[in-house]
Design a protein around this motif. Structure first.
Motif, short mmCIF file in Angstrom:
data_model
loop_
_atom_site.label_atom_id
_atom_site.label_comp_id
_atom_site.label_asym_id
_atom_site.label_seq_id
_atom_site.Cartn_x
_atom_site.Cartn_y
_atom_site.Cartn_z
N ILE A 205 4.52 11.35 11.40
CA ILE A 205 5.13 10.35 12.01
C ILE A 205 4.25 8.98 11.80
CG2 ILE A 205 5.75 9.55 14.40
CD1 ILE A 205 6.71 12.08 14.95
N ASN A 206 3.11 9.14 11.94
CA ASN A 206 2.03 7.93 11.74
C ASN A 206 2.21 7.31 10.37
OD1 ASN A 206 0.38 7.30 14.18
ND2 ASN A 206 0.55 9.53 14.39
N LEU A 207 2.14 8.53 9.31
CA LEU A 207 2.25 7.70 8.12
C LEU A 207 3.59 7.16 7.83
CD1 LEU A 207 1.24 7.74 5.00
CD2 LEU A 207 2.44 9.91 4.78
N TYR A 208 4.78 7.66 8.17
CA TYR A 208 5.88 6.93 8.19
C TYR A 208 5.94 5.59 8.69
CZ TYR A 208 10.71 5.48 8.99
OH TYR A 208 11.56 4.88 9.28
N ALA A 209 5.32 5.56 10.05
CA ALA A 209 5.47 4.27 10.55
C ALA A 209 4.38 3.16 9.92
CB ALA A 209 4.56 4.40 12.07
N ALA A 210 3.22 3.87 9.08
CA ALA A 210 2.53 2.95 8.36
C ALA A 210 3.42 2.52 7.20
CB ALA A 210 1.19 3.65 7.94
N THR A 211 4.22 3.24 6.56
CA THR A 211 4.75 3.02 5.23
C THR A 211 5.59 1.63 5.59
OG1 THR A 211 6.57 4.70 5.72
CG2 THR A 211 4.53 5.11 4.23
N THR A 212 6.10 1.54 6.74
CA THR A 212 7.05 0.50 7.23
C THR A 212 6.53 -1.06 7.10
OG1 THR A 212 6.78 0.87 9.59
CG2 THR A 212 8.71 1.99 8.56
N THR A 213 5.07 -0.98 7.01
CA THR A 213 4.49 -2.10 6.93
C THR A 213 4.04 -2.63 5.69
OG1 THR A 213 2.33 -0.90 7.25
CG2 THR A 213 3.32 -1.52 9.27
N ILE A 214 4.43 -1.55 4.56
CA ILE A 214 4.09 -2.13 3.19
C ILE A 214 5.54 -3.11 2.77
CG2 ILE A 214 3.69 -1.22 0.97
CD1 ILE A 214 2.86 1.36 2.05
N PRO A 215 4.86 -4.22 2.21
CA PRO A 215 6.11 -5.15 1.77
C PRO A 215 6.81 -4.48 0.30
CG PRO A 215 3.92 -6.23 1.93
CD PRO A 215 3.79 -4.73 2.24
#
Length: 325
Positions: A205-215
């Motif tokens: 879940i944390n990795l998915y949340a982090a991927t949403t911040t990648i342009p």
């Protein structure tokens, strides 16, 4: 107009606050600086009371010879560092320490690998499938540790376990009544599956949340350069999420190393104490053998070893960041 010019000339360096407003008074400025400390004061006080005092009492207990006789007679017998020398001079302690380090490393590798794969899968799924998978991950993560351990005991039960039934149905008839807690490797296998199952949702879940911040422009540029999925991961996703990987790995090392409930509830460190990790070893020596001072000393040594491992890991992280700069 001349009066205003004379007034400005009398004060050649007027103080102007942010946005043209008058600056705050010194007293109010100091008061506002102390607000963050006041906000964290309740949490800091609770931490000191619940953890700090317990750690101090445990440290004092580690320098005592405390057995049932001393408890009944209300006698305090100080024995200096005898508990520590006895533990450090024991081959069992170092055997359990090595086992704990290997156990932690294996679990963390599996957790990070599976969690990253599921997290990347979440980023590529549609909205409905992503919501369904996220719900399942949250439910697995929210299940209490004791309840999850009980479920896994039922799954791997010798006579009526679902795992043995499925393996028997698939043709492995020798597994029909297999006792998963009869050997060291099989017991560790059950414990590892349980810990990985409980830890993967946090990473995913944390990795998915982090991927949403990648342009998204970075992926578009990589695809225009002919980069495939693996090349996009190594050149865009992983470098961008590297701080996440480092921080999450650090947290998982701590969480797995201090795992007690899963290891003890599955088989109480058996068979023949071959699956004891340091937290279980401290409990068995302290509560099981009723040598409470020795158990306290082992628990303090466990904390020291965990601090050493985390310090070494943080040193590697900082060194890697310096090399990148």
């Amino acid at each position: 107009m001349s009066a205003q010019i004379e007034e400005v000339a009398a004060d050649p360096a007027p103080r102007i606050g942010k946005g043209g407003a008058p600056p705050p008074r010194d007293g109010k400025g100091r008061a506002s600086q102390g607000v963050p400390y006041l906000l964290i004061l309740p949490a800091a006080a609770a931490t000191v009371l619940l953890l700090g005092w317990t750690l101090v009492k445990n440290g004092m207990l580690s320098f005592q010879n405390l057995n049932p006789r001393q408890l009944i007679q209300h006698v305090t017998e100080w024995n200096g560092v005898d508990n520590y020398t006895e533990a450090l001079g024991s081959s069992d302690f170092w055997s359990v320490t090595g086992r704990s380090v290997v156990f932690t490393a294996a679990n963390v590798v599996l957790i990070m690998g599976a969690g990253c794969l599921i997290g990347l899968l979440l980023a590529r799924l549609g909205t409905k499938l992503r919501l369904l998978l996220s719900l399942g991950l949250v439910l697995a993560w929210a299940m209490p540790v004791v309840a999850a351990t009980t479920v896994f005991q039922w799954l791997f039960a010798q006579r009526f376990g679902v795992v043995n039934y499925l393996l028997d149905s698939l043709g492995w008839h020798s597994m029909a009544d297999y006792n998963w807690t009869s050997g060291q490797f099989s017991t560790f296998f059950v414990i590892t599956v349980l810990i990985v199952w409980q830890s993967v949702p946090f990473v995913a879940i944390n990795l998915y949340a982090a991927t949403t911040t990648i342009p998204k422009e970075l992926y578009e540029a990589a695809s225009l350069d002919g980069a495939g999925p693996w090349k996009q991961f190594t050149s865009v996703t992983f470098p961008f999420l590297k701080p996440f990987f480092l921080a999450t790995t650090f947290l998982e090392v701590i969480w797995v190393f201090k795992s007690f409930t899963q290891v003890f509830a599955i088989n109480e460190g058996g068979p023949d104490r071959l699956t004891e990790t340091l937290p279980v070893y401290a409990f068995v020596e302290g509560m099981g053998n009723q040598h409470f001072g020795a158990g306290a000393a082992i628990s303090i040594l466990t904390i020291v070893i965990l601090l050493a491992l985390t310090a070494y890991y943080l040193r590697l992280v900082l060194k890697q960041e310096e090399d990148e700069l």
